[in-house]
Design a protein around this motif. Structure first.
Motif, PDB file in Angstrom:
ATOM      1  N   GLY A  63      -5.705 -16.629   2.672  1.00 37.60           N
ATOM      2  CA  GLY A  63      -4.567 -15.878   1.562  1.00 37.60           C
ATOM      3  C   GLY A  63      -5.550 -15.105   1.417  1.00 37.60           C
ATOM      4  O   GLY A  63      -4.736 -13.712   1.090  1.00 37.60           O
ATOM      5  N   GLN A  64      -6.637 -14.352   1.077  1.00 40.95           N
ATOM      6  CA  GLN A  64      -7.045 -13.108   0.414  1.00 40.95           C
ATOM      7  C   GLN A  64      -6.750 -12.237   1.634  1.00 40.95           C
ATOM      8  O   GLN A  64      -6.416 -11.224   1.227  1.00 40.95           O
ATOM      9  CB  GLN A  64      -8.578 -13.875  -0.006  1.00 40.95           C
ATOM     10  N   ILE A  65      -6.958 -12.451   2.565  1.00 39.35           N
ATOM     11  CA  ILE A  65      -6.725 -11.754   4.078  1.00 39.35           C
ATOM     12  C   ILE A  65      -5.314 -11.250   4.078  1.00 39.35           C
ATOM     13  O   ILE A  65      -4.836 -10.396   4.081  1.00 39.35           O
ATOM     14  CB  ILE A  65      -6.908 -12.648   5.550  1.00 39.35           C
ATOM     15  N   LYS A  66      -4.543 -11.666   3.423  1.00 40.36           N
ATOM     16  CA  LYS A  66      -3.057 -12.447   3.607  1.00 40.36           C
ATOM     17  C   LYS A  66      -2.998 -11.171   2.596  1.00 40.36           C
ATOM     18  O   LYS A  66      -2.186  -9.844   3.112  1.00 40.36           O
ATOM     19  CB  LYS A  66      -2.048 -13.120   3.769  1.00 40.36           C
ATOM     20  N   GLU A  67      -3.443 -11.627   1.963  1.00 40.71           N
ATOM     21  CA  GLU A  67      -3.145 -10.532   0.721  1.00 40.71           C
ATOM     22  C   GLU A  67      -3.521  -8.840   0.038  1.00 40.71           C
ATOM     23  O   GLU A  67      -2.582  -8.088   0.198  1.00 40.71           O
ATOM     24  CB  GLU A  67      -3.333 -11.563  -0.860  1.00 40.71           C
ATOM     25  N   GLN A  68      -5.133  -9.054   0.700  1.00 37.06           N
ATOM     26  CA  GLN A  68      -5.006  -7.983   0.996  1.00 37.06           C
ATOM     27  C   GLN A  68      -4.195  -7.062   1.848  1.00 37.06           C
ATOM     28  O   GLN A  68      -4.542  -5.603   1.900  1.00 37.06           O
ATOM     29  CB  GLN A  68      -6.907  -7.558   1.947  1.00 37.06           C
ATOM     30  N   ARG A  69      -4.212  -7.294   3.114  1.00 41.46           N
ATOM     31  CA  ARG A  69      -2.826  -6.700   4.045  1.00 41.46           C
ATOM     32  C   ARG A  69      -2.092  -6.349   3.366  1.00 41.46           C
ATOM     33  O   ARG A  69      -1.526  -5.011   3.807  1.00 41.46           O
ATOM     34  CB  ARG A  69      -2.898  -7.762   5.264  1.00 41.46           C
ATOM     35  N   ILE A  70      -1.003  -7.401   2.727  1.00 41.08           N
ATOM     36  CA  ILE A  70      -0.003  -6.463   1.438  1.00 41.08           C
ATOM     37  C   ILE A  70      -0.695  -5.326   0.709  1.00 41.08           C
ATOM     38  O   ILE A  70      -0.317  -4.737   1.307  1.00 41.08           O
ATOM     39  CB  ILE A  70       0.467  -7.548   1.187  1.00 41.08           C
ATOM     40  N   MET A  71      -1.745  -5.247   0.417  1.00 44.75           N
ATOM     41  CA  MET A  71      -2.473  -4.343  -0.356  1.00 44.75           C
ATOM     42  C   MET A  71      -2.238  -3.233   0.152  1.00 44.75           C
ATOM     43  O   MET A  71      -2.451  -2.223  -0.339  1.00 44.75           O
ATOM     44  CB  MET A  71      -3.187  -5.254  -1.169  1.00 44.75           C
ATOM     45  N   LYS A  72      -2.997  -3.739   1.333  1.00 48.02           N
ATOM     46  CA  LYS A  72      -3.072  -2.343   2.094  1.00 48.02           C
ATOM     47  C   LYS A  72      -1.910  -1.013   2.620  1.00 48.02           C
ATOM     48  O   LYS A  72      -2.028  -0.427   2.809  1.00 48.02           O
ATOM     49  CB  LYS A  72      -3.987  -2.180   2.859  1.00 48.02           C
ATOM     50  N   GLN A  73      -0.748  -2.030   2.933  1.00 50.54           N
ATOM     51  CA  GLN A  73       0.171  -1.532   3.494  1.00 50.54           C
ATOM     52  C   GLN A  73       0.952  -0.570   2.231  1.00 50.54           C
ATOM     53  O   GLN A  73       1.394   0.004   2.200  1.00 50.54           O
ATOM     54  CB  GLN A  73       1.539  -2.498   3.670  1.00 50.54           C
ATOM     55  N   ALA A  74       0.989  -1.304   1.064  1.00 51.17           N
ATOM     56  CA  ALA A  74       1.395  -0.566  -0.411  1.00 51.17           C
ATOM     57  C   ALA A  74       0.821   0.348  -0.536  1.00 51.17           C
ATOM     58  O   ALA A  74       1.718   1.837  -0.528  1.00 51.17           O
ATOM     59  CB  ALA A  74       1.060  -2.042  -1.339  1.00 51.17           C
ATOM     60  N   ARG A  75      -0.371   0.677  -0.185  1.00 48.75           N
ATOM     61  CA  ARG A  75      -1.431   1.748  -0.352  1.00 48.75           C
ATOM     62  C   ARG A  75      -1.004   3.075   0.434  1.00 48.75           C
ATOM     63  O   ARG A  75      -0.765   4.326  -0.219  1.00 48.75           O
ATOM     64  CB  ARG A  75      -2.677   1.539  -0.627  1.00 48.75           C
ATOM     65  N   GLN A  76      -0.842   2.742   2.056  1.00 47.91           N
ATOM     66  CA  GLN A  76      -0.522   3.619   2.414  1.00 47.91           C
ATOM     67  C   GLN A  76       0.934   3.916   2.893  1.00 47.91           C
ATOM     68  O   GLN A  76       1.280   5.322   2.408  1.00 47.91           O
ATOM     69  CB  GLN A  76      -0.749   2.957   4.485  1.00 47.91           C
ATOM     70  N   ARG A  77       1.428   2.961   2.097  1.00 42.33           N
ATOM     71  CA  ARG A  77       2.841   4.067   1.615  1.00 42.33           C
ATOM     72  C   ARG A  77       3.620   4.550   0.766  1.00 42.33           C
ATOM     73  O   ARG A  77       3.807   5.222   0.935  1.00 42.33           O
ATOM     74  CB  ARG A  77       4.081   2.506   1.665  1.00 42.33           C
ATOM     75  N   LYS A  78       2.894   4.074  -0.500  1.00 43.01           N
ATOM     76  CA  LYS A  78       2.819   5.038  -1.306  1.00 43.01           C
ATOM     77  C   LYS A  78       2.665   6.662  -1.430  1.00 43.01           C
ATOM     78  O   LYS A  78       2.295   7.427  -1.600  1.00 43.01           O
ATOM     79  CB  LYS A  78       1.763   4.757  -2.543  1.00 43.01           C
ATOM     80  N   GLU A  79       0.862   6.363  -0.053  1.00 37.99           N
ATOM     81  CA  GLU A  79       0.320   7.471   0.297  1.00 37.99           C
ATOM     82  C   GLU A  79       1.712   8.752   0.946  1.00 37.99           C
ATOM     83  O   GLU A  79       1.673   9.879   0.593  1.00 37.99           O
ATOM     84  CB  GLU A  79      -0.881   7.373   1.397  1.00 37.99           C
ATOM     85  N   MET A  80       1.910   8.253   2.063  1.00 39.37           N
ATOM     86  CA  MET A  80       3.067   8.844   2.821  1.00 39.37           C
ATOM     87  C   MET A  80       3.983   9.365   2.229  1.00 39.37           C
ATOM     88  O   MET A  80       4.713  10.313   2.091  1.00 39.37           O
ATOM     89  CB  MET A  80       3.186   8.066   4.186  1.00 39.37           C
ATOM     90  N   ASN A  81       4.381   8.544   0.569  1.00 39.36           N
ATOM     91  CA  ASN A  81       5.932   8.750   0.340  1.00 39.36           C
ATOM     92  C   ASN A  81       5.301  10.179  -0.728  1.00 39.36           C
ATOM     93  O   ASN A  81       5.994  10.912  -0.943  1.00 39.36           O
ATOM     94  CB  ASN A  81       6.325   7.449  -0.993  1.00 39.36           C
ATOM     95  N   ARG A  82       4.137  10.066  -0.743  1.00 42.96           N
ATOM     96  CA  ARG A  82       3.680  11.623  -2.159  1.00 42.96           C
ATOM     97  C   ARG A  82       3.300  12.608  -1.233  1.00 42.96           C
ATOM     98  O   ARG A  82       3.477  13.742  -1.371  1.00 42.96           O
ATOM     99  CB  ARG A  82       2.056  10.704  -2.300  1.00 42.96           C
ATOM    100  N   ILE A  83       3.007  11.918   0.241  1.00 43.03           N
ATOM    101  CA  ILE A  83       2.712  13.612   1.133  1.00 43.03           C
ATOM    102  C   ILE A  83       4.219  14.007   1.608  1.00 43.03           C
ATOM    103  O   ILE A  83       4.856  15.654   1.549  1.00 43.03           O
ATOM    104  CB  ILE A  83       2.430  12.957   2.892  1.00 43.03           C
ATOM    105  N   LYS A  84       5.449  12.797   1.552  1.00 40.13           N
ATOM    106  CA  LYS A  84       6.433  13.953   1.797  1.00 40.13           C
ATOM    107  C   LYS A  84       7.226  14.151   0.725  1.00 40.13           C
ATOM    108  O   LYS A  84       7.927  15.060   1.308  1.00 40.13           O
ATOM    109  CB  LYS A  84       7.167  12.075   2.277  1.00 40.13           C
ATOM    110  N   HIS A  85       6.923  13.505  -0.182  1.00 36.21           N
ATOM    111  CA  HIS A  85       7.880  14.018  -1.766  1.00 36.21           C
ATOM    112  C   HIS A  85       7.433  15.724  -1.786  1.00 36.21           C
ATOM    113  O   HIS A  85       7.525  15.775  -2.909  1.00 36.21           O
ATOM    114  CB  HIS A  85       8.699  13.300  -2.280  1.00 36.21           C
ATOM    115  N   SER A  86       6.077  15.926  -1.450  1.00 36.67           N
ATOM    116  CA  SER A  86       5.677  17.160  -2.208  1.00 36.67           C
ATOM    117  C   SER A  86       5.580  18.268  -1.005  1.00 36.67           C
ATOM    118  O   SER A  86       6.226  18.155  -0.046  1.00 36.67           O
ATOM    119  CB  SER A  86       3.752  16.446  -2.563  1.00 36.67           C
TER     120      SER A  86
END
Length: 445
Positions: free
Chosen positions: A402-425
């Motif tokens: 369960g924790q592996i699954k949760e951490q995978r979702i959190m990591k993907q969310a962080r990467q998505r946020k970072e890519m959006n920041r780079i794209k819209h800056s």
């Protein structure tokens, strides 16, 4: 009329006795066997399935401690001798062949914080919460003698770790600072400090024996040279490093076990970024130890499991756990490269096979040949989807899964946020930082 018939010499297929192996006529002409690759693929699939069927790594549990096993040490000359220190100050010496305790002594009041053996194997050292360093005989007292240490050094502060030099009668302790001691003296030869925080672990390099590294609770990994009066380098990570271990085959390489669930393998010549970040644990990594070959290491974690990592890979090749195992505090890889020992909170030391499906005992020549053939087949077809899926599959406890699954979702969310920041800056306003460098705060020389 002539009738054609097959005739064979009975010597080619009849056994002389019942104990002989069956004689099988074989023709290795490739023209008679046109489907070599499909047959090899089937054999590789069977080999990898059988490997998982026979994967039974757990061998024994060494019971006897009355509190959590806090630290362990290997005998440098004897493969069957292992020492363990518990949270109640008790030290036990174990015989792995008989799987029993051969000696028990009350070493300290409070925790045994660290222990190490003399490079000759004649004695061992322990440090504890009672601010003392004690040297003990490995063989134990003679008949009628009392169990007493050879030497006792009383320090000003609590010692949290100890390690012995690989070639000299010198050892290092850590606490508020790193102290280098001679065995014949009661005061340190020199004291090394860089910053003002408690140091949790100190380790001598087994190749370049004058180099040693330490981990502090202010997130630092500090490298020292005994021949100099000041420390060499310091690397600051995002979170605290619990311990480190040097590669016994490569003088410059060490691996650090961190609180952020990862392990970092560094080359001390270039600390700006780790050589490899090893990630699979879902809680703080508490201990790490290298195999004698230097190709793999084993890590112990707060998530109640131990994992075996190849040095050059991000993910672990094995994960070991049992229902009763609690937080794993210490781990050791035996000097013959065959077994792993781990000590945990629930007072047990567990003995595991380093290769889960390995057959113990003496192998016949046919078994060795079959093992090597299967190994080559698995290596040849390891990228085929079906074979790689079976080889990767491990049964995990529900909590870890369960924790592996949760951490995978959190990591993907962080990467998505970072890519959006780079794209819209504005282009170039947010610099791109590689994944490896994100964990390094600073390197001080």
């Amino acid at each position: 009329m002539k009738v054609k018939m097959l005739s064979r010499n009975p010597d080619h297929y009849v056994r002389e006795t019942k104990l002989d192996l069956q004689k099988v006529p074989r023709n290795y002409d490739p023209a008679l066997h046109p489907f070599e690759v499909p047959r090899e693929y089937t054999r590789a699939l069977n080999a990898v399935k059988l490997e998982r069927v026979f994967a039974k790594p757990f061998l024994a549990s060494l019971d006897g401690h009355r509190d959590g096993v806090n630290c362990m040490a290997k005998h440098p000359k004897s493969l069957s001798t292992v020492l363990s220190g518990a949270c109640d100050g008790e030290v036990r010496i174990w015989n792995l062949t008989k799987r029993e305790c051969i000696r028990t002594l009350q070493a300290h009041e409070g925790f045994v914080r660290g222990m190490c053996t003399h490079y000759c194997g004649t004695s061992f050292f322990t440090v504890g919460d009672d601010k003392t360093v004690k040297q003990w005989k490995m063989d134990g007292p003679e008949y009628g003698e009392e169990e007493e240490p050879l030497h006792t050094i009383l320090g000003k502060t609590v010692f949290t770790g100890i390690d012995h030099h690989w070639k000299k009668d010198v050892f290092a302790t850590c606490g508020q600072q790193v102290d280098i001691w001679d065995e014949q003296r009661t005061s340190p030869i020199c004291s090394l400090t860089w910053g003002f925080d408690s140091i949790s672990s100190v380790k001598f390099n087994p190749v370049e024996t004058n180099i040693l590294g330490s981990c502090a609770s202010d997130r630092n990994i500090v490298l020292y040279d005994m021949r100099q009066a000041t420390p060499l380098k310091k690397v600051i990570l995002d979170m605290r490093t619990n311990t480190l271990c040097w590669n016994p085959m490569e003088a410059f390489v060490f691996t650090a076990a961190n609180e952020d669930y990862n392990l970092y393998t560094f080359d001390m010549r270039s600390l700006d970024e780790p050589v490899k970040v090893h990630m699979d644990h879902v809680s703080a990594v508490l201990d790490v130890d290298y195999s004698p070959t230097g190709k793999e290491f084993v890590s112990a974690s707060f998530d109640k499991s131990i994992r075996i990592f190849p040095v050059d890979q991000i993910h672990s090749r094995e994960v070991y756990h049992t229902k009763r195992m609690q937080h794993v505090i210490s781990v050791k890889w035996t000097s013959d490269n065959k077994y792993i020992l781990c000590g945990s909170d629930e007072m047990n030391i567990r003995l595991w096979k380093a290769n889960a499906s390995e057959k113990l005992g003496v192998l016949t020549s046919r078994e060795k040949a079959a093992f090597n053939y299967n190994l080559k087949l698995k290596e040849k077809f390891k990228y085929h989807p079906q074979i790689s899926r079976i080889a990767r599959h491990r049964h995990l406890p529900k909590t870890i899964y369960g924790q592996i699954k949760e951490q995978r979702i959190m990591k993907q969310a962080r990467q998505r946020k970072e890519m959006n920041r780079i794209k819209h800056s504005k282009p170039g306003s947010i610099p791109f930082v590689p994944e490896k460098k994100k964990h390094i705060v600073a390197v001080v020389k």
